[in-house]
Design an enzyme around this catalytic site. Structure first.
Site, PDB file in Angstrom:
ATOM      1  N   ASP A  14       0.853  -1.187   0.000  1.00  0.00           N
ATOM      2  CA  ASP A  14       0.000   0.000   0.000  1.00  0.00           C
ATOM      3  C   ASP A  14       0.891   1.238   0.000  1.00  0.00           C
ATOM      4  O   ASP A  14       1.675   1.449   0.923  1.00  0.00           O
ATOM      5  CB  ASP A  14      -0.890  -0.017   1.245  1.00  0.00           C
ATOM      6  CG  ASP A  14      -1.931   1.106   1.252  1.00  0.00           C
ATOM      7  OD1 ASP A  14      -1.870   1.972   0.368  1.00  0.00           O
ATOM      8  OD2 ASP A  14      -2.781   1.111   2.154  1.00  0.00           O
ATOM      9  N   ASP A 109      -2.802   2.678  -5.941  1.00  0.00           N
ATOM     10  CA  ASP A 109      -1.802   2.657  -4.859  1.00  0.00           C
ATOM     11  C   ASP A 109      -1.779   1.346  -4.079  1.00  0.00           C
ATOM     12  O   ASP A 109      -1.181   1.276  -3.005  1.00  0.00           O
ATOM     13  CB  ASP A 109      -2.029   3.826  -3.899  1.00  0.00           C
ATOM     14  CG  ASP A 109      -3.381   3.770  -3.202  1.00  0.00           C
ATOM     15  OD1 ASP A 109      -4.230   2.951  -3.594  1.00  0.00           O
ATOM     16  OD2 ASP A 109      -3.585   4.559  -2.256  1.00  0.00           O
ATOM     17  N   GLU A 110      -2.398   0.294  -4.619  1.00  0.00           N
ATOM     18  CA  GLU A 110      -2.426  -0.983  -3.905  1.00  0.00           C
ATOM     19  C   GLU A 110      -2.194  -2.151  -4.862  1.00  0.00           C
ATOM     20  O   GLU A 110      -2.702  -2.153  -5.986  1.00  0.00           O
ATOM     21  CB  GLU A 110      -3.776  -1.192  -3.211  1.00  0.00           C
ATOM     22  CG  GLU A 110      -4.067  -0.229  -2.080  1.00  0.00           C
ATOM     23  CD  GLU A 110      -5.421  -0.504  -1.438  1.00  0.00           C
ATOM     24  OE1 GLU A 110      -5.573  -0.237  -0.240  1.00  0.00           O
ATOM     25  OE2 GLU A 110      -6.332  -0.993  -2.151  1.00  0.00           O
TER      26      GLU A 110
END
Length: 423
Positions: A14, A109-110
């Protein structure tokens, strides 16, 4: 040593305050300072991201820009640069791939990785995690950090990644379950938002500890179905298949800056949003059978008409339909705060049966011939290769600097389709 029944098998990455971190990378003067990222530079807009320096003052996603300035005097507000976020996202994925295979990219973002059988010892996992952090710092930017969580399943690994932010690393082994989750609030768990928290409270469940102690049937009752049972298993580290979902709609929306709220200036922006949605529709090999226009007027009234039609991916057809809806809007002279379009009732282009009796827009559907399809395909190819500004319909002429790329939590734009690249 006896192997765990549920071994460490999922590693979740993350990115920390990703949009704000990219901004701090792009402008070194912002590093170590409070930063808020706004979709448009207007005090009535809101932060779509905040750096950790800003978060310490209470600024978070959704905070109004004017309120952010009060909460955090001196905060730097910067306008979002979605193409840059996509470019750095791709570089981060490449950096992680150098350390371990990325099983799936889940959002901008993951991402997560499945841990092979020979890489499940905690000491080995920690070495992999530290290598990922070092690789991102060296290959992408020291201003962009990642937090990593590891657990017996992806759900718990995601939760673990948020428990030591920023730049954290946290492992949850089966022997530590469920106690490792007890310090969390109910809404820290993925899948529990405000309304579900209220339902849990009504059932007498006020903490994560209480949630973990109840029987499976109780959660099934609270959720009203199998999703409650699913959470019961996930909290215990069980690996269960993902729910199968299909794309149900494609849409774009844009909050208009103060100088673009007159109807004559809002219309080209609305056209541009539809053009972008049509490009995505064709890129996914889909056809749409309904169009919804969303207009929020400056005085707080919203209007969302919908029209249904025979399945199509034609920009020209959909523009004609958009024009029909636009002309029917209430109070044609009223200033407009936000515009949006949603294409829905999607079907795969190679897997649908035309409606022989759909004649209410037959005159529009007559535009959907082979020449029109070839034109759409040619325009798409030109814009992918040379950028959005190389060719476009005249209806978007006055919107070329408006409605830039936006990034949702689950949709990562393809720069070839959605960015304003220079040739």
């Amino acid at each position: 040593m006896v192997a765990n029944v549920r071994p460490l098998s999922a590693l979740f990455i993350d990115c920390d305050s990703y949009f704000a971190s990219v901004e701090q990378h792009l402008d070194p003067a912002l590093r170590g300072k409070a930063v808020g990222v706004a979709p448009v530079m207007a005090e009535t807009s809101c932060c779509i991201a905040a750096s950790y320096e800003a978060k310490r003052f209470g600024v978070k996603t959704g905070t109004r820009i004017s309120d952010a300035r009060i909460l955090c005097p001196g905060i730097a507000i910067v306008e979002a640069k979605p193409p840059e976020y996509v470019r750095y996202h791709n570089r981060i994925v490449e950096a992680v791939e150098d350390c371990i295979h990325v099983e799936e990219v889940l959002s901008i973002d993951e991402m997560w990785a499945w841990l092979p059988l020979n890489l499940r010892e905690p000491a080995t996992i920690r070495r992999i995690a530290e290598r990922i952090k070092a690789k991102v710092s060296e290959s992408v930017s020291p201003a962009i950090t990642v937090s990593i969580g590891v657990a017996p399943n992806r759900y718990l690994a995601k939760i673990a990644s948020k428990m030591r932010k920023p730049d954290g690393l946290f492992l949850i082994e089966e022997s530590e379950l469920p106690e490792a989750l007890y310090p969390l609030e109910l809404r820290d768990l993925t899948g529990i938002a405000r309304s579900m928290e209220s339902r849990l409270h009504a059932a007498g469940i006020h903490s994560v500890a209480a949630l973990c102690r109840v029987e499976k049937a109780v959660l099934r009752g609270v959720w009203g179905g199998v999703l409650g049972e699913r959470l019961w298993h996930l909290l215990r580290g069980d690996v269960i298949p993902d729910l199968v979902s299909s794309r149900k709609s494609i849409g774009h929306s844009h909050v208009l800056p103060p100088d673009s709220r007159a109807p004559g200036l809002a219309w080209p922006v609305l056209c541009k949003l539809l053009h972008k949605a049509c490009e995505r529709l064709r890129a996914h090999g889909m056809l749409a059978a309904s169009l919804t226009v969303k207009i929020a007027f400056f005085r707080g009234v919203s209007w969302s008409p919908k029209i249904r039609f025979q399945e199509t991916d034609s920009t020209r057809v959909l523009m004609k339909l958009l024009d029909q809806l636009w002309r029917d809007r209430p109070d044609p002279k009223a200033p407009i705060l936000q515009v949006g379009v949603v294409l829905a009732r999607l079907v795969e282009s190679g897997n649908f049966t035309p409606d022989l009796f759909a004649n209410h827009v037959a005159d529009l559907m007559s535009l959907q011939d082979d020449k029109q399809k070839r034109l759409d395909a040619a325009l798409d190819r030109l814009r992918v290769r040379y950028g959005r500004d190389v060719v476009y319909y005249g209806s978007v002429q006055d919107s070329r600097d408006k409605a830039p790329m936006r990034i949702s939590f689950t949709h990562i734009p393809d720069l070839g389709i959605e960015s304003d690249r220079r040739s």
